[in-house]
Design a protein around this motif. Sequence first.
Motif, PDB file in Angstrom:
ATOM      1  N   ILE A   1      47.483  15.903  -1.250  1.00 32.58           N
ATOM      2  CA  ILE A   1      48.603  15.332  -0.618  1.00 32.58           C
ATOM      3  C   ILE A   1      49.179  16.446   0.425  1.00 32.58           C
ATOM      4  CG2 ILE A   1      51.376  15.201  -0.616  1.00 32.58           C
ATOM      5  CD1 ILE A   1      50.779  13.417  -3.056  1.00 32.58           C
ATOM      6  N   TYR A   2      49.012  17.922   0.101  1.00 25.08           N
ATOM      7  CA  TYR A   2      49.368  18.906   0.960  1.00 25.08           C
ATOM      8  C   TYR A   2      48.335  19.000   1.885  1.00 25.08           C
ATOM      9  CZ  TYR A   2      50.191  23.904   2.091  1.00 25.08           C
ATOM     10  OH  TYR A   2      50.327  25.003   2.835  1.00 25.08           O
ATOM     11  N   LYS A   3      46.968  18.765   1.803  1.00 21.05           N
ATOM     12  CA  LYS A   3      46.066  19.047   2.815  1.00 21.05           C
ATOM     13  C   LYS A   3      46.248  17.655   3.950  1.00 21.05           C
ATOM     14  CE  LYS A   3      42.655  21.588   0.050  1.00 21.05           C
ATOM     15  NZ  LYS A   3      41.280  21.574  -0.749  1.00 21.05           N
ATOM     16  N   THR A   4      46.584  16.511   3.263  1.00 14.90           N
ATOM     17  CA  THR A   4      46.652  15.381   4.164  1.00 14.90           C
ATOM     18  C   THR A   4      48.056  15.627   5.204  1.00 14.90           C
ATOM     19  OG1 THR A   4      45.811  14.004   2.588  1.00 14.90           O
ATOM     20  CG2 THR A   4      46.932  13.052   4.192  1.00 14.90           C
ATOM     21  N   ILE A   5      48.739  16.264   4.588  1.00 14.67           N
ATOM     22  CA  ILE A   5      50.148  16.726   5.461  1.00 14.67           C
ATOM     23  C   ILE A   5      49.744  17.305   6.545  1.00 14.67           C
ATOM     24  CG2 ILE A   5      52.578  17.667   5.446  1.00 14.67           C
ATOM     25  CD1 ILE A   5      52.981  15.800   2.803  1.00 14.67           C
ATOM     26  N   LEU A   6      49.015  18.519   6.239  1.00 16.28           N
ATOM     27  CA  LEU A   6      48.561  19.536   7.080  1.00 16.28           C
ATOM     28  C   LEU A   6      47.829  18.875   8.241  1.00 16.28           C
ATOM     29  CD1 LEU A   6      47.790  22.847   4.972  1.00 16.28           C
ATOM     30  CD2 LEU A   6      49.992  22.368   6.310  1.00 16.28           C
ATOM     31  N   LEU A   7      47.107  17.891   8.001  1.00 14.14           N
ATOM     32  CA  LEU A   7      46.352  17.365   9.192  1.00 14.14           C
ATOM     33  C   LEU A   7      46.896  16.330   9.976  1.00 14.14           C
ATOM     34  CD1 LEU A   7      42.965  16.818   7.032  1.00 14.14           C
ATOM     35  CD2 LEU A   7      43.492  18.652   8.567  1.00 14.14           C
ATOM     36  N   ASN A   8      48.217  16.194   9.581  1.00 17.15           N
ATOM     37  CA  ASN A   8      48.957  15.024  10.735  1.00 17.15           C
ATOM     38  C   ASN A   8      50.380  15.701  10.893  1.00 17.15           C
ATOM     39  OD1 ASN A   8      47.609  12.327   9.880  1.00 17.15           O
ATOM     40  ND2 ASN A   8      47.619  13.507   7.945  1.00 17.15           N
ATOM     41  N   ASN A   9      50.574  15.184  11.829  1.00 15.89           N
ATOM     42  CA  ASN A   9      52.001  15.585  12.602  1.00 15.89           C
ATOM     43  C   ASN A   9      53.268  14.705  12.058  1.00 15.89           C
ATOM     44  OD1 ASN A   9      50.924  17.627  14.063  1.00 15.89           O
ATOM     45  ND2 ASN A   9      50.137  16.423  15.573  1.00 15.89           N
ATOM     46  N   SER A  10      52.997  13.673  11.734  1.00 16.46           N
ATOM     47  CA  SER A  10      53.941  12.665  11.200  1.00 16.46           C
ATOM     48  C   SER A  10      53.652  11.754  10.084  1.00 16.46           C
ATOM     49  CB  SER A  10      54.247  11.686  12.545  1.00 16.46           C
ATOM     50  OG  SER A  10      53.121  10.956  12.887  1.00 16.46           O
ATOM     51  N   LEU A  11      54.706  11.135   9.408  1.00 12.35           N
ATOM     52  CA  LEU A  11      54.643  10.088   8.575  1.00 12.35           C
ATOM     53  C   LEU A  11      55.212   8.712   9.102  1.00 12.35           C
ATOM     54  CD1 LEU A  11      55.403  12.108   5.355  1.00 12.35           C
ATOM     55  CD2 LEU A  11      53.075  11.657   6.115  1.00 12.35           C
ATOM     56  N   LEU A  12      54.465   7.714   8.485  1.00  7.80           N
ATOM     57  CA  LEU A  12      54.806   6.437   9.016  1.00  7.80           C
ATOM     58  C   LEU A  12      55.841   5.960   7.692  1.00  7.80           C
ATOM     59  CD1 LEU A  12      55.125   3.920  10.796  1.00  7.80           C
ATOM     60  CD2 LEU A  12      53.179   2.920   9.566  1.00  7.80           C
ATOM     61  N   ILE A  13      57.274   5.791   7.792  1.00  8.78           N
ATOM     62  CA  ILE A  13      58.043   5.533   6.752  1.00  8.78           C
ATOM     63  C   ILE A  13      59.064   4.435   7.213  1.00  8.78           C
ATOM     64  CG2 ILE A  13      59.630   6.476   5.140  1.00  8.78           C
ATOM     65  CD1 ILE A  13      58.910   9.125   5.589  1.00  8.78           C
ATOM     66  N   ASN A  14      58.980   3.286   6.488  1.00 11.89           N
ATOM     67  CA  ASN A  14      59.557   2.097   6.984  1.00 11.89           C
ATOM     68  C   ASN A  14      59.476   1.666   8.353  1.00 11.89           C
ATOM     69  OD1 ASN A  14      61.346  -0.034   5.947  1.00 11.89           O
ATOM     70  ND2 ASN A  14      63.282   1.082   6.865  1.00 11.89           N
ATOM     71  N   LYS A  15      58.398   1.648   8.945  1.00 12.84           N
ATOM     72  CA  LYS A  15      58.014   1.487  10.277  1.00 12.84           C
ATOM     73  C   LYS A  15      58.598   2.487  11.315  1.00 12.84           C
ATOM     74  CE  LYS A  15      57.553  -3.480   9.245  1.00 12.84           C
ATOM     75  NZ  LYS A  15      58.184  -4.945   9.508  1.00 12.84           N
ATOM     76  N   GLN A  16      58.915   3.682  10.767  1.00 16.24           N
ATOM     77  CA  GLN A  16      59.349   4.613  11.698  1.00 16.24           C
ATOM     78  C   GLN A  16      58.237   5.848  11.765  1.00 16.24           C
ATOM     79  OE1 GLN A  16      64.062   4.511  11.019  1.00 16.24           O
ATOM     80  NE2 GLN A  16      62.727   3.804   9.242  1.00 16.24           N
ATOM     81  N   GLN A  17      57.949   6.356  12.792  1.00 15.88           N
ATOM     82  CA  GLN A  17      57.070   7.592  12.824  1.00 15.88           C
ATOM     83  C   GLN A  17      57.986   8.980  12.721  1.00 15.88           C
ATOM     84  OE1 GLN A  17      53.697   6.227  13.245  1.00 15.88           O
ATOM     85  NE2 GLN A  17      52.958   8.197  12.316  1.00 15.88           N
ATOM     86  N   VAL A  18      57.970   9.429  11.811  1.00 12.36           N
ATOM     87  CA  VAL A  18      58.664  10.478  11.304  1.00 12.36           C
ATOM     88  C   VAL A  18      57.872  11.770  11.458  1.00 12.36           C
ATOM     89  CG1 VAL A  18      60.210  11.537   9.600  1.00 12.36           C
ATOM     90  CG2 VAL A  18      60.098   9.118   9.705  1.00 12.36           C
ATOM     91  N   LYS A  19      58.641  12.738  12.089  1.00 17.82           N
ATOM     92  CA  LYS A  19      57.951  13.989  12.343  1.00 17.82           C
ATOM     93  C   LYS A  19      58.001  14.849  10.997  1.00 17.82           C
ATOM     94  CE  LYS A  19      58.219  18.393  15.240  1.00 17.82           C
ATOM     95  NZ  LYS A  19      59.092  19.080  16.110  1.00 17.82           N
ATOM     96  N   ILE A  20      56.866  15.456  10.770  1.00 18.62           N
ATOM     97  CA  ILE A  20      56.801  16.389   9.707  1.00 18.62           C
ATOM     98  C   ILE A  20      57.093  17.816  10.444  1.00 18.62           C
ATOM     99  CG2 ILE A  20      55.302  17.255   8.042  1.00 18.62           C
ATOM    100  CD1 ILE A  20      53.437  15.137   8.183  1.00 18.62           C
TER     101      ILE A  20
END
Length: 245
Positions: free
Chosen positions: A91-110
């Motif tokens: 999970i940690y490595k996946t998050i490091l490779l992304n700038n955002s998460l899709l949560i409830n159809k909203q692109q949320v900034k990490i």
Amino acid sequence: MRLKIQLSYNNFTVPMSYQSILQGVIYSLLSKDELGDFYHNDGYHYDKKTFKCFTFSQLFGKYKIENKHLIFDDDFYFYISSLDEKFLKHIYKTILLNNSLLINKQQVKIKNISILNLQPFIGTKKICIETLSPMLIYSTKDNYSTYYRPSDKESLNFIINNIQDKCLAYHYPIKELVFKIDYIIYEIRRMMKFKNCFYECFMTKLEIETNFETLSLIYNCGLSSKNSCGFGMIDIAHEKSNISL
């Protein structure tokens, strides 16, 4: 081991019962290969019981309630915890490779991700713990569920048996299981909906006596039942520190 994931989105909105949404986000951070399939569909087994390897907290941040939804101002965060370091590293490595998460159809900034862990100690210790997601204690007989408060006399046995089952399922050796509730500071009843089921559960703060091995398991895996559905995550005052993965 535990991850703190800090996020940002102006007026981020979720229904009040959002645990299944957050669980889905966590699963989406895992790979789609055999490893991800194991965590999602298989898990660890003991005595016809299945245990997943993680728990997670509620969302924290400044919010308001409108039309049975939580609306966060901007910044918010949550925790994911697991005894399985491989799970958290993925999970940690996946998050490091992304700038955002899709949560409830909203692109949320990490905004940030940090790693937390317990400070070891020797022997038994009196510690104050509180829930970061409501604790669920229940039994089922003939398709009927009975729910318990942390203060009910039956609850301690259910908690200890659950810890023992997790040890056997995870092959996590505890030489001596120590868990005693000395005092209940508060217990606040919550009715929580997860998918199509409602559960009676409790936000609680407890003074307990425990040892490091037992505390480490409940810190990383959750206390009592259905931890991978967002129940029973605990925190310990002054017992965590940042480390590098």
